[in-house]
Scaffold this motif. Structure first.
Motif, PDB file in Angstrom:
ATOM      1  N   GLY A   1      11.647   2.046   1.434  1.00 26.93           N
ATOM      2  CA  GLY A   1      12.794   2.323   0.951  1.00 26.93           C
ATOM      3  C   GLY A   1      13.082   3.886   0.615  1.00 26.93           C
ATOM      4  N   GLN A   2      12.212   4.740   1.006  1.00 29.69           N
ATOM      5  CA  GLN A   2      11.892   6.126   0.497  1.00 29.69           C
ATOM      6  C   GLN A   2      12.850   7.178   1.316  1.00 29.69           C
ATOM      7  N   SER A   3      13.160   6.742   2.626  1.00 29.13           N
ATOM      8  CA  SER A   3      13.736   7.661   3.435  1.00 29.13           C
ATOM      9  C   SER A   3      14.771   8.402   2.760  1.00 29.13           C
ATOM     10  N   GLU A   4      15.872   7.704   2.364  1.00 29.12           N
ATOM     11  CA  GLU A   4      17.046   8.482   1.787  1.00 29.12           C
ATOM     12  C   GLU A   4      16.705   9.577   0.760  1.00 29.12           C
ATOM     13  N   MET A   5      15.670   8.924  -0.010  1.00 29.18           N
ATOM     14  CA  MET A   5      15.198   9.913  -0.947  1.00 29.18           C
ATOM     15  C   MET A   5      14.780  11.342  -0.598  1.00 29.18           C
ATOM     16  N   MET A   6      13.699  11.038   0.407  1.00 33.86           N
ATOM     17  CA  MET A   6      12.895  12.209   0.944  1.00 33.86           C
ATOM     18  C   MET A   6      13.745  13.015   1.904  1.00 33.86           C
TER      19      MET A   6
ATOM     20  N   VAL B   1       0.744  -1.179   0.000  1.00 35.87           N
ATOM     21  CA  VAL B   1      -0.069  -0.039  -0.028  1.00 35.87           C
ATOM     22  C   VAL B   1       0.852   1.424  -0.078  1.00 35.87           C
ATOM     23  N   SER B   2       1.828   1.320   0.882  1.00 33.93           N
ATOM     24  CA  SER B   2       2.660   2.516   0.900  1.00 33.93           C
ATOM     25  C   SER B   2       3.515   2.826  -0.451  1.00 33.93           C
ATOM     26  N   LEU B   3       3.564   1.895  -1.339  1.00 33.23           N
ATOM     27  CA  LEU B   3       4.212   2.071  -2.574  1.00 33.23           C
ATOM     28  C   LEU B   3       3.338   3.101  -3.494  1.00 33.23           C
ATOM     29  N   TYR B   4       2.287   3.049  -3.356  1.00 32.13           N
ATOM     30  CA  TYR B   4       1.240   4.111  -3.900  1.00 32.13           C
ATOM     31  C   TYR B   4       1.791   5.528  -3.662  1.00 32.13           C
ATOM     32  N   PHE B   5       2.263   5.913  -2.392  1.00 33.45           N
ATOM     33  CA  PHE B   5       2.749   7.222  -2.026  1.00 33.45           C
ATOM     34  C   PHE B   5       4.038   7.514  -2.379  1.00 33.45           C
ATOM     35  N   ALA B   6       4.841   6.368  -2.727  1.00 33.83           N
ATOM     36  CA  ALA B   6       6.340   6.397  -2.846  1.00 33.83           C
ATOM     37  C   ALA B   6       6.884   7.364  -3.971  1.00 33.83           C
ATOM     38  N   LYS B   7       7.941   8.165  -3.650  1.00 32.53           N
ATOM     39  CA  LYS B   7       8.501   9.080  -4.512  1.00 32.53           C
ATOM     40  C   LYS B   7       9.340   8.251  -5.636  1.00 32.53           C
TER      41      LYS B   7
END
Length: 395
Positions: free
Chosen positions: A289-294, A70-76
């Motif tokens: 896995g989005q922490s480093e990007m955000m 579900v979280s992938l829908y909001f991924a950068k």
């Protein structure tokens, strides 16, 4: 197949060699990953009875996997997020594989797994210590800014990896009767492992080791006289090491530096605060896995990463699963005695130590974390009521 069978010859050997290779992680995929994938294929049929026997942890993991998707829908960056989630799914599958083996073969499989794990930890520790003292060619490959990383990519992973092996050796030293040469070798190995943790200069690993030893001594009622002897031997064994450290100004400076507050700690805490703020405004997570990007920085915390990336459901389901594994450890400890009980004290101490470590580093993709979480799900029979009453009379 009876639940108290000893692992068949090929499975016992395969388990041993798989765990013995688990410290070689400089390359991806690691030998451990390749062997474990083969083991998963070979034991697919065993996953079904294991899954049916323990629906509670399986349900929590299904919820955690769902939160990842579900979280992938909001991924950068959904592609990177999917790759990160695939690694998580693979590690969950390794949990199921190891769990199904210890479920079927009980403590015999745990003994095999820890025996192979000790070999892996000792190999990594010896290579690390030899490199620390410049006794190997290309020693720099196994060091990181004066700290041991050995066959790992980071000293902060190397240090925690060897701690469960040290605890297992301590258990064997306490429980093994006679066999003077064997016990001496195990004691020397224990010294090597604890020294290697010290020279990884990982503050989290130092705390991990202290907490794990504390849990071990609180919950495992060993021989008091034997423990006093072990402590005395430990003190005398470490005295030459302490003197050599004191004689080296570089080592003293490094210890002093690592014990103090680091400049990057400010950045770490600022990013964790920023991550938590994002988690509150994104209840379904910002994406695996989005922490480093955000935030242009790792969260350096398992708790912050899961809460931020996978949302409330992901956080609650994952730590409910971990909590169930810990409760399972206690259940097994209460139903066993002697060496068998000691196995689960070692597992409990290792998991709680890792949970402490996880405040300071993201451990979600640590292979040995999932291995340790699988071991409590060993199928242990109940002790007859009469035996329990007899034990209470002797307390």
């Amino acid at each position: 197949m009876k639940l108290n069978e000893t692992p068949s010859g090929w499975l016992n050997s395969f388990l041993y060699f798989t765990l013995a290779s688990s410290s070689i992680v400089l390359v991806e995929p690691s030998p451990y990953d390749v062997l474990l994938l083969i083991l998963i294929v070979l034991t697919l049929k065993k996953l079904i009875p294991f899954s049916m026997a323990f629906p509670a942890p399986m349900l929590q993991l299904v919820l955690f996997i769902t939160s990842n998707l579900v979280s992938l829908y909001f991924a950068k960056d959904p592609v990177h997020g999917l790759n990160y989630s695939v690694i998580t799914f693979y590690l969950i599958l390794t949990w199921m594989c190891i769990g199904s083996v210890v479920y079927l073969y009980k403590e015999k499989a745990i003994e095999t797994i820890f025996s192979g794990y000790v070999i892996a930890a000792m190999a990594a520790a010896l290579i690390g210590l030899a490199s620390f003292f410049s006794l190997l060619p290309f020693s720099d490959l196994f060091m990181w800014e004066g700290r041991i990383k050995s066959l790992f990519k980071d000293p902060n992973v190397f240090g925690p990896f060897v701690i469960p092996a040290a605890l297992f050796l301590l258990l064997k030293i306490e429980m093994e009767e006679g066999k003077g040469k064997v016990k001496t070798l195990m004691f020397i190995s224990f010294i090597v492992l604890t020294l290697a943790v010290s020279l990884s200069f990982s503050r989290a690993a130092w705390g991990h080791l202290v907490i794990a030893l504390f849990i071990y001594f609180v919950f495992y009622k060993g021989n008091k006289n034997k423990r006093i002897g072990i402590f005395i031997l430990l003190i005398f064994s470490f005295l030459p090491i302490l003197f050599s450290v004191a004689a080296s100004s570089d080592l003293v400076d490094l210890f002093h530096e690592r014990l103090g507050y680091q400049e990057y700690d400010n950045t770490r805490f600022d990013k964790q605060k920023e991550s938590l703020q994002a988690a509150v405004t994104n209840p379904f997570g910002v994406g695996s896995g989005q922490s480093e990007m955000m935030f242009n920085h790792s969260t350096h915390s398992l708790y912050v990463r899961i809460f931020t990336e996978n949302g409330f459901i992901g956080f609650i389901s994952f730590f409910a699963f971990v909590g169930l594994s810990i409760l399972r450890c206690f259940r097994n400890m209460n139903h066993l005695q002697g060496m068998s009980q000691g196995y689960f004290v070692v597992i409990l101490a290792s998991i709680i130590g890792l949970l402490f470590n996880s405040f300071f580093i993201d451990t979600l993709h640590w292979r040995h974390f999932w291995l340790l979480l699988a071991l409590p799900w060993c199928m242990v029979g109940a002790i007859p009521k009469q035996s329990i009453k007899e034990r209470r009379r002797n307390i």
